[in-house]
Design a protein around this motif. Structure first.
Motif, short mmCIF file in Angstrom:
data_model
loop_
_atom_site.label_atom_id
_atom_site.label_comp_id
_atom_site.label_asym_id
_atom_site.label_seq_id
_atom_site.Cartn_x
_atom_site.Cartn_y
_atom_site.Cartn_z
N ILE A 99 -1.79 14.22 1.33
CA ILE A 99 -1.83 12.81 2.07
C ILE A 99 -3.11 12.43 2.18
O ILE A 99 -3.37 11.45 2.91
CB ILE A 99 -1.46 13.25 3.50
N ARG A 139 1.00 -1.11 0.00
CA ARG A 139 -0.20 0.00 -0.19
C ARG A 139 0.89 1.28 -0.19
O ARG A 139 0.62 1.99 -0.65
CB ARG A 139 -1.10 -0.07 1.15
N GLU A 140 2.00 1.21 0.85
CA GLU A 140 2.81 2.48 1.05
C GLU A 140 3.54 2.74 -0.09
O GLU A 140 3.78 3.90 -0.75
CB GLU A 140 3.50 2.27 2.25
N PHE A 163 1.53 4.30 -2.87
CA PHE A 163 1.11 5.58 -2.86
C PHE A 163 2.41 6.42 -3.09
O PHE A 163 2.10 7.31 -3.87
CB PHE A 163 0.65 5.83 -1.24
N THR A 191 2.68 7.53 12.25
CA THR A 191 1.69 7.45 11.42
C THR A 191 2.17 8.82 10.26
O THR A 191 2.09 8.64 9.00
CB THR A 191 0.55 7.76 11.75
N THR A 228 4.41 11.41 0.55
CA THR A 228 3.63 11.63 -0.58
C THR A 228 3.44 12.99 -0.69
O THR A 228 2.66 13.67 -1.66
CB THR A 228 2.46 10.98 -0.67
N MET A 246 5.23 8.82 7.89
CA MET A 246 5.02 7.71 6.67
C MET A 246 4.24 8.74 5.80
O MET A 246 4.68 8.77 4.44
CB MET A 246 4.45 6.61 7.01
N GLN A 247 3.14 9.07 6.13
CA GLN A 247 2.30 9.86 5.13
C GLN A 247 2.98 11.14 4.74
O GLN A 247 2.80 11.54 3.59
CB GLN A 247 1.11 10.30 6.03
N TRP A 261 -3.96 8.58 2.18
CA TRP A 261 -3.67 7.79 3.11
C TRP A 261 -5.06 7.39 3.92
O TRP A 261 -5.02 6.47 4.88
CB TRP A 261 -2.62 8.41 4.10
N TYR A 262 -5.82 8.25 3.71
CA TYR A 262 -7.21 8.27 4.77
C TYR A 262 -8.30 7.61 3.78
O TYR A 262 -9.32 7.30 4.28
CB TYR A 262 -7.41 9.53 5.16
#
Length: 653
Positions: free
Chosen positions: A453, A437-438, A441, A532, A539, A535-536, A456-457
Motif C-alpha cells: 500500500i 489513480r486508483e 494502482f 481510505t 493492492t 480502497m488501499q 497510495w502515499y
C-alpha cells in the motif's frame, strides 16, 4: 452550457484593469508573519473541533487589521496589497503538518488494525505505533525525520510547480482563446471590497454587510465554540448547548427509515454558505438526499444493504452502505461525470468559433505590466517538477512500475488539465476523471505483480492544473503583478512551515488526536480511515475487502443513472449543475449539513435576491466572509484560552 443563465450573471461582474502593480512591500512581510503565527493555529484548532477552519475569516481579519492600522497612519492599502494579503492568508491556512497529525492517527487507528494493514503503512509517512515519538506525542524525535523531510521537499516542489503548467494553460486559455472565466470575478470581488472603501457609497454597504455577518458570527461562535471550550476547562465535561458535529437521529428513525443516516448539523454558517453556492447545485444535493432516503429502505428490504443493522449511528451506517452499494454506485456516477465533462469539452470546441479569439503571438507577447514571464520557462518548470516527482516515487516505491509515473505526469496530467482549463474558462466547472489513480494502482498490482500500500502515499505526479487558471485570472482581475505573487510565495513558505510544525506539536501535546478535546476528529476520522484503508486494501495480496465491496453491475447502474439524468436535464433545458448536486447528495458524505444549506439557498433565491436584485450576488460573499470572521475570532479566542490554561498544568513541549 455556455449560455447557462446562472453563469451569465457571474461572467461580467468584473473587467480586467489597465494598470498592474506588484503590491509587495513590508506590509506583506508583516502580514505573512501575522497569518502564520496568529491565524494558522486558530484554523488548525477549529478543524479538529468543528471540522472547518477559519477559511475566509483569516483573510478578512488580516485585511481589516492592516487597513485600520494604515488608516491611523494616514495611509491606505492599495488593491494589490490587499490581494497579496488575501492570497498569502489562503496559502497559510493549508497547514502542511496537519497531514502528519492525520498520519499518526492512521498508523495506530482501529480501522488499520481491523483491516490488517497497520504493519504495511510505510514508516516514511509516520513512525510505527510502538515508537516513542507516537507514545509521547512529539514531532521532535528522530523517527519523524524522514516524514518531515519528505513533507518539506514535496511542499517545495509544489510551490514551484504552480507556476508551471497551470500558468501555461492560463496563457493559452485566457490570452489566446480569450475564454471568459465566469467564476473568477466572484473571488476577485471579495478581495477588492475593502480597497474600494475610499468611495463612501461603496464603503457603506460593504462594511455594513460585513459587520452584520461578523456580529452574527461572534454571537453564534460564543455559544457553538467558546462555551464548550471554556466549560471544558472548568468542569469534567464541556457544556454543549448545540451538539458538535451534529444532532444524531439515526437510532431514533431506524424503525421507519432503516439504513438511512439521519440527523441535523446546527452550524449557522451552512445557511450563509447555501446563499453563496450556486442554487441549482444545492437543490441537486437535496434531490440526491431525498433519493437516498427513499431508496435505502428498499435496498435494505431486498438484502442489498445487508451490512446495516439496528443500533448503528451515522458513521457506521454510512460506511456499511458504502461497502454494500454506494462505493460501486458512486464509481459509476463519477465515470458518468467524466464522460459528460469530455462531451462538454467537445461541444465547447464547436462553439468556440463564435467567441473572440487571439493568436499564437499573444502566447509570447502578454499584456504589458502584468508581470508575466516567458511561456517556455513555465513549460520548463512543469518538466522539472514532474521529473522530480517521478524520481521521488521511484525511490519510495521501487517495486511499482516506473512507466506509470511517466504516463501520469506527461500524458494524463496535461490532457485532463487542459480539459479542465477550458471548462473553467467557459462554464466555471471543474472536470475530473474519477478513479484513474486508483485504477492504475490496481492494474499495477494485478498485471505487474505489485503488492503493498506504499504507492497510495507516494507523491505521484497526477495533478489537475486546470483549476489554477482561475487563480491566475483572479490575479489579473485585481490588477496585481505576477511578480508580487512570486515574491510573496518566497516569504510565506518558511513562515508557514515553521508555524505549522510548532503549533501542530503544541496541539498534539495538549491532548491525543482524536479525543474528546477535538470532537469533530473523534467522530469523523474513524469513518475517513475506514473508507481510505478499504480502497488501499485493493493492492494487497488475496481477496481484499475492496474487491468484496466492488460490484460491476452496480458500477454500470451508476454510470447509466448519471448519463440518463444528464440527458433528461439537457432535454428539458434544466441547469446542468443539478446533476453535480445530485451526485453529492447520493449517500457519499454525511448529509446532516445539507438541510441548512438548502434553507440558505432558498432564502437567498426567493427573499434576498428579490429584495436586493442582482447586487445580492455581491452581498452574499461579503456576508459569509463577515460571519466566518466572527466565528474565526471566537475560535481563536477559545483556542488561546485552551492553550494557555492547559499549558499551565502540563509541559507543552
Amino acid at each position: 452550457m455556455y449560455d447557462d443563465k446562472e453563469l451569465k450573471e457571474y461572467r461580467d461582474l468584473l473587467k480586467p484593469p489597465d494598470h498592474f502593480e506588484e503590491g509587495f512591500n513590508w506590509k506583506t512581510i508583516v502580514g505573512a508573519i501575522f497569518i502564520g503565527f496568529l491565524m494558522m493555529p486558530g484554523s488548525m484548532y477549529l478543524q479538529l473541533v468543528i471540522g472547518t477552519g477559519i477559511g475566509p475569516a483569516a483573510r478578512w481579519v488580516t485585511i481589516i487589521l492592516f487597513a485600520e492600522i494604515a488608516k491611523r497612519a494616514y495611509s491606505d492599502l492599495k488593491q494589490q496589497e490587499i490581494f497579496l494579503l488575501y492570497y498569502m492568508a489562503g496559502a497559510a491556512m493549508a497547514s502542511p503538518f496537519q497531514g502528519l497529525l492525520w498520519n499518526q492517527y492512521l498508523v495506530q487507528s482501529d480501522a488499520a488494525r481491523m483491516l490488517g494493514l497497520t504493519e504495511f503503512i510505510p514508516s516514511w509517512i509516520a513512525p510505527q505505533p510502538e515508537s516513542i515519538a507516537i507514545l509521547e506525542r512529539t514531532f521532535f524525535h528522530q523517527d519523524w525525520l524522514i516524514p518531515i523531510l519528505l513533507l518539506v521537499g514535496s511542499q517545495v516542489i509544489q510551490r514551484i510547480d504552480q507556476f508551471g503548467l497551470g500558468y501555461a494553460l492560463f496563457r493559452i486559455t485566457s490570452d489566446v482563446e480569450k475564454l471568459p472565466f465566469p467564476m473568477a470575478p466572484v473571488g476577485a470581488l471579495g478581495t477588492i471590497a475593502l480597497a474600494e472603501s475610499r468611495d463612501e457609497k461603496i464603503k457603506s454597504w460593504k462594511w455594513r454587510v460585513f459587520s452584520i455577518g461578523g456580529v452574527i458570527g461572534l454571537a453564534f461562535g460564543a455559544v457553538y465554540i467558546l462555551l464548550p471550550a471554556v466549560s471544558g476547562l472548568i468542569f469534567t465535561e464541556p457544556i454543549r448547548l448545540i451538539p458538535i458535529p451534529w444532532v444524531e437521529l439515526t437510532r431514533h428513525t431506524e424503525g421507519i427509515l432503516p439504513a438511512v443516516a439521519t440527523g441535523i448539523q446546527l452550524d449557522l454558517g451552512l445557511i450563509f454558505l447555501g446563499m453563496v453556492l450556486p442554487f441549482w447545485a444545492v437543490i441537486g444535493g437535496l434531490i440526491g438526499l431525498l433519493i437516498t432516503i427513499i431508496v435505502n429502505p428498499m435496498l435494505y428490504q431486498n438484502g442489498i444493504l445487508h451490512s446495516w443493522h439496528q443500533g448503528m449511528g451515522t458513521v457506521e451506517t454510512i460506511f456499511a452502505n458504502n461497502f454494500d452499494f454506494y462505493m460501486s454506485f458512486g464509481i459509476g456516477l463519477g465515470l458518468s461525470i467524466g464522460l459528460i465533462g469530455l462531451w462538454q469539452v467537445i461541444k465547447s470546441f464547436k462553439g468556440s468559433s463564435n467567441m473572440e479569439r487571439g493568436s499564437l503571438k499573444d502566447l509570447f507577447n502578454p499584456p504589458p505590466g502584468r508581470g508575466d514571464f516567458d511561456f517556455r520557462i513555465a513549460i520548463a518548470i512543469y518538466i522539472f517538477s514532474t521529473l522530480s516527482y517521478v524520481v521521488l516515487c521511484t525511490i519510495l516505491v521501487p517495486t511499482f512500475p516506473w512507466i506509470f509515473f511517466l504516463i501520469y505526469g506527461f500524458v494524463y496530467t496535461p490532457v485532463i488539465s487542459y480539459i479542465t482549463a477550458r471548462m473553467e474558462g467557459i462554464a466555471g466547472q471543474f472536470v475530473s476523471l474519477p478513479l484513474v489513480r486508483e485504477a492504475s494502482f490496481i492494474a499495477g498490482a494485478k498485471y505487474f505483480g505489485y503488492q503493498g500500500i506504499e504507492i497510495w502515499y507516494a507523491p505521484i505526479p497526477i495533478h489537475n492544473y486546470g483549476e489554477a487558471t482561475v487563480n491566475f485570472r483572479q490575479i489579473e482581475l485585481t490588477g496585481t503583478s505576477l511578480r508580487g505573487v512570486i515574491k510573496a510565495e518566497f516569504i510565506v513558505f518558511p513562515v508557514v512551515m515553521i508555524a505549522s510544525l510548532l503549533f501542530s506539536q503544541f496541539i498534539w501535546r495538549l491532548a491525543p488526536i482524536p479525543s474528546s478535546s477535538y470532537p469533530y476528529a473523534q467522530e469523523l476520522w474513524h469513518l475517513q480511515a475506514l473508507n481510505t484503508l478499504l480502497m488501499q486494501s485493493s493492492t494487497m495480496e488475496g481477496n481484499s475487502l475492496f474487491y468484496q465491496a466492488l460490484n460491476g453491475n452496480v458500477v454500470f447502474s451508476g454510470m447509466g443513472f448519471g448519463v440518463i439524468t444528464y440527458a433528461i436535464l439537457t432535454f428539458f433545458g434544466l441547469p446542468i449543475l443539478l446533476i453535480y448536486g445530485i451526485v453529492r447528495g447520493l449517500g457519499q458524505s454525511t448529509p446532516h449539513g445539507l438541510i441548512l444549506e438548502v434553507l440558505g439557498a432558498l432564502l437567498g433565491r426567493f427573499f434576498f435576491l428579490k429584495r436586493y436584485g442582482k447586487q445580492w450576488r455581491q452581498y452574499a460573499p461579503v456576508l459569509l466572509a463577515g460571519f466566518s470572521c466572527g466565528m474565526g475570532l471566537t475560535g481563536m479566542f477559545a483556542m488561546g484560552l485552551t492553550l494557555i490554561l492547559k499549558s499551565l498544568g502540563s509541559t507543552a513541549f
